[in-house]
Motif scaffolding. Structure first.
Motif, PDB file in Angstrom:
ATOM      1  N   GLU A   1      11.492 -45.988  -8.542  1.00 27.28           N
ATOM      2  CA  GLU A   1      12.747 -46.807  -8.013  1.00 27.28           C
ATOM      3  C   GLU A   1      12.541 -46.942  -6.703  1.00 27.28           C
ATOM      4  OE1 GLU A   1      16.146 -44.079  -8.160  1.00 27.28           O
ATOM      5  OE2 GLU A   1      15.811 -43.962 -10.476  1.00 27.28           O
ATOM      6  N   GLY A   2      12.959 -48.305  -6.356  1.00 22.40           N
ATOM      7  CA  GLY A   2      12.612 -48.878  -5.214  1.00 22.40           C
ATOM      8  C   GLY A   2      11.390 -49.695  -4.962  1.00 22.40           C
ATOM      9  N   GLY A   3      10.527 -49.852  -6.031  1.00 24.98           N
ATOM     10  CA  GLY A   3       9.356 -50.758  -6.205  1.00 24.98           C
ATOM     11  C   GLY A   3       8.242 -50.250  -5.830  1.00 24.98           C
ATOM     12  N   SER A   4       7.130 -50.835  -6.102  1.00 28.26           N
ATOM     13  CA  SER A   4       5.591 -50.304  -6.071  1.00 28.26           C
ATOM     14  C   SER A   4       4.664 -51.556  -5.433  1.00 28.26           C
ATOM     15  CB  SER A   4       5.118 -50.108  -7.471  1.00 28.26           C
ATOM     16  OG  SER A   4       3.999 -49.454  -7.233  1.00 28.26           O
ATOM     17  N   CYS A   5       3.808 -51.312  -4.771  1.00 26.16           N
ATOM     18  CA  CYS A   5       2.738 -52.207  -4.481  1.00 26.16           C
ATOM     19  C   CYS A   5       1.394 -51.815  -5.013  1.00 26.16           C
ATOM     20  CB  CYS A   5       2.724 -52.088  -2.917  1.00 26.16           C
ATOM     21  SG  CYS A   5       1.662 -53.224  -1.970  1.00 26.16           S
TER      22      CYS A   5
ATOM     23  N   CYS B   1      -3.937 -46.609   0.049  1.00 29.46           N
ATOM     24  CA  CYS B   1      -2.993 -47.237  -0.711  1.00 29.46           C
ATOM     25  C   CYS B   1      -1.914 -47.763   0.186  1.00 29.46           C
ATOM     26  CB  CYS B   1      -2.508 -45.897  -1.225  1.00 29.46           C
ATOM     27  SG  CYS B   1      -0.992 -46.337  -2.509  1.00 29.46           S
ATOM     28  N   LYS B   2      -1.938 -49.125  -0.256  1.00 27.03           N
ATOM     29  CA  LYS B   2      -0.461 -50.058   0.415  1.00 27.03           C
ATOM     30  C   LYS B   2       0.329 -49.655  -0.279  1.00 27.03           C
ATOM     31  CE  LYS B   2      -2.131 -54.080   1.321  1.00 27.03           C
ATOM     32  NZ  LYS B   2      -2.289 -55.244   1.170  1.00 27.03           N
ATOM     33  N   THR B   3       1.478 -49.298   0.517  1.00 26.23           N
ATOM     34  CA  THR B   3       2.895 -48.824  -0.268  1.00 26.23           C
ATOM     35  C   THR B   3       3.934 -49.894   0.301  1.00 26.23           C
ATOM     36  OG1 THR B   3       3.541 -47.412   1.586  1.00 26.23           O
ATOM     37  CG2 THR B   3       2.301 -46.518  -0.295  1.00 26.23           C
ATOM     38  N   ARG B   4       3.663 -50.668   1.444  1.00 20.28           N
ATOM     39  CA  ARG B   4       4.625 -51.551   2.223  1.00 20.28           C
ATOM     40  C   ARG B   4       5.888 -50.760   2.597  1.00 20.28           C
ATOM     41  NH1 ARG B   4       4.942 -56.267  -2.307  1.00 20.28           N
ATOM     42  NH2 ARG B   4       6.880 -55.029  -2.423  1.00 20.28           N
ATOM     43  N   GLU B   5       5.742 -49.354   2.965  1.00 22.07           N
ATOM     44  CA  GLU B   5       6.675 -48.505   3.211  1.00 22.07           C
ATOM     45  C   GLU B   5       7.865 -48.422   1.958  1.00 22.07           C
ATOM     46  OE1 GLU B   5       7.173 -47.411   7.572  1.00 22.07           O
ATOM     47  OE2 GLU B   5       6.927 -49.589   7.569  1.00 22.07           O
ATOM     48  N   LEU B   6       7.616 -48.774   0.856  1.00 20.34           N
ATOM     49  CA  LEU B   6       8.406 -48.452  -0.081  1.00 20.34           C
ATOM     50  C   LEU B   6       8.947 -47.095  -0.455  1.00 20.34           C
ATOM     51  CD1 LEU B   6       7.005 -51.277  -2.514  1.00 20.34           C
ATOM     52  CD2 LEU B   6       9.343 -51.454  -1.318  1.00 20.34           C
ATOM     53  N   PRO B   7       9.979 -46.676  -1.112  1.00 28.87           N
ATOM     54  CA  PRO B   7      10.321 -45.314  -0.915  1.00 28.87           C
ATOM     55  C   PRO B   7       9.146 -44.360  -1.552  1.00 28.87           C
ATOM     56  CG  PRO B   7      12.136 -46.655  -2.051  1.00 28.87           C
ATOM     57  CD  PRO B   7      11.099 -47.807  -1.694  1.00 28.87           C
ATOM     58  N   TYR B   8       8.309 -44.776  -2.626  1.00 25.99           N
ATOM     59  CA  TYR B   8       6.986 -43.800  -2.930  1.00 25.99           C
ATOM     60  C   TYR B   8       6.200 -43.504  -1.966  1.00 25.99           C
ATOM     61  CZ  TYR B   8       3.273 -47.435  -4.018  1.00 25.99           C
ATOM     62  OH  TYR B   8       2.518 -48.331  -3.744  1.00 25.99           O
ATOM     63  N   ASP B   9       6.271 -44.276  -0.617  1.00 29.10           N
ATOM     64  CA  ASP B   9       5.419 -43.813   0.316  1.00 29.10           C
ATOM     65  C   ASP B   9       5.557 -42.490   0.831  1.00 29.10           C
ATOM     66  OD1 ASP B   9       3.619 -44.802   2.627  1.00 29.10           O
ATOM     67  OD2 ASP B   9       5.207 -43.879   3.684  1.00 29.10           O
ATOM     68  N   LYS B  10       6.695 -41.876   0.655  1.00 21.80           N
ATOM     69  CA  LYS B  10       7.046 -40.482   0.812  1.00 21.80           C
ATOM     70  C   LYS B  10       6.090 -39.577   0.238  1.00 21.80           C
ATOM     71  CE  LYS B  10      11.903 -41.293   1.720  1.00 21.80           C
ATOM     72  NZ  LYS B  10      13.402 -41.071   1.332  1.00 21.80           N
ATOM     73  N   VAL B  11       6.142 -39.780  -1.205  1.00 20.64           N
ATOM     74  CA  VAL B  11       5.399 -39.023  -2.075  1.00 20.64           C
ATOM     75  C   VAL B  11       3.710 -39.136  -1.688  1.00 20.64           C
ATOM     76  CG1 VAL B  11       4.729 -38.402  -4.209  1.00 20.64           C
ATOM     77  CG2 VAL B  11       6.880 -39.140  -3.694  1.00 20.64           C
ATOM     78  N   VAL B  12       3.104 -40.302  -1.415  1.00 19.04           N
ATOM     79  CA  VAL B  12       1.888 -40.587  -1.111  1.00 19.04           C
ATOM     80  C   VAL B  12       1.679 -39.821   0.267  1.00 19.04           C
ATOM     81  CG1 VAL B  12       0.319 -42.123  -0.294  1.00 19.04           C
ATOM     82  CG2 VAL B  12       1.855 -42.767  -2.211  1.00 19.04           C
ATOM     83  N   TRP B  13       2.308 -39.732   1.390  1.00 19.71           N
ATOM     84  CA  TRP B  13       2.129 -39.475   2.600  1.00 19.71           C
ATOM     85  C   TRP B  13       2.293 -37.751   2.670  1.00 19.71           C
ATOM     86  CZ3 TRP B  13      -0.908 -40.266   6.234  1.00 19.71           C
ATOM     87  CH2 TRP B  13      -0.921 -39.719   7.565  1.00 19.71           C
ATOM     88  N   LYS B  14       3.430 -37.312   1.677  1.00 14.99           N
ATOM     89  CA  LYS B  14       3.424 -35.979   1.545  1.00 14.99           C
ATOM     90  C   LYS B  14       1.949 -35.329   0.816  1.00 14.99           C
ATOM     91  CE  LYS B  14       7.663 -33.240   0.739  1.00 14.99           C
ATOM     92  NZ  LYS B  14       7.778 -33.030   1.992  1.00 14.99           N
ATOM     93  N   MET B  15       1.593 -35.952  -0.387  1.00 13.44           N
ATOM     94  CA  MET B  15       0.439 -35.494  -0.696  1.00 13.44           C
ATOM     95  C   MET B  15      -0.616 -35.559   0.206  1.00 13.44           C
ATOM     96  SD  MET B  15       0.807 -34.668  -4.025  1.00 13.44           S
ATOM     97  CE  MET B  15      -0.979 -34.707  -4.780  1.00 13.44           C
TER      98      MET B  15
END
Length: 184
Positions: free
Chosen positions: A65-69, A93-107
């Motif tokens: 949800e919110g998109g992917s890069c 991992c380029k995320t463009r600060e889309l919502p899934y960036d939270k999971v990437v940085w948390k990991m």
């Protein structure tokens, strides 16, 4: 270009480290908020994909949800070079600060601060916000009594409060450029 997260993985994860990383990822995926932010089935041959397995050599996901890069891919073992001079220890991992960036940085933060020795520079993380964690020194103590969900608050900065956490970590960090030059 777009907002990007970076990590330098200078060694393979041990089996016990990998189990901890996989467990944390699966814990995140049981939390509906985080599960909605990622698409786990887009790049995985097993359908439907519900969780990572200990025997998997990679954890990977796209934005939901919110998109992917770009797809986030974490390797248990440093990949074999595909050509001479291939810097397989460098990942992004380029995320463009889309919502899934939270999971990437948390990991990435979980791996650096909890699964591995945070005083070591064998796994370095940074992002385009200027956050960089190379090596946490004696200016930080970790509260290991906190749960995995709260690990973001597990470190206590023990120096004067006039410096930001980032400035403290940077002042005690090992120079990343030097490590990259050593590896080449």
């Amino acid at each position: 270009m777009g907002y990007t997260n970076y990590w330098y993985q200078y060694r393979d994860f041990t089996d016990s480290e990998w189990v901890e990383i996989v467990d944390y990822f699966n814990t995140l995926m049981r939390i509906e908020h985080y599960r909605k932010l990622v698409d786990l089935g887009a790049v995985n041959g097993r359908e439907p994909f519900e969780r990572a397995e200990y025997g998997d050599a990679e954890i990977y996901f796209d934005g939901g949800e919110g998109g992917s890069c770009e797809t986030f891919v974490l390797h248990k073992h440093e990949p074999k070079p595909r050509y001479e001079g291939d810097k397989t220890y460098f990942n992004f991992c380029k995320t463009r600060e889309l919502p899934y960036d939270k999971v990437v940085w948390k990991m990435l933060k979980f791996i650096k601060l909890i699964a591995l020795d945070p005083t070591s520079a064998d796994f370095i993380i940074s992002n385009d916000n200027g956050d960089e964690i190379v090596s946490i020194s004696d200016t930080v103590t970790l509260d290991t009594n906190l749960s995995r969900e709260n690990f973001d608050h597990a470190y206590k900065w023990t120096t004067a409060p006039q410096k930001s956490r980032y400035e403290i970590a940077k002042s005690r960090a090992i120079n990343t450029k030097h490590l990259v030059e050593e590896k080449e």
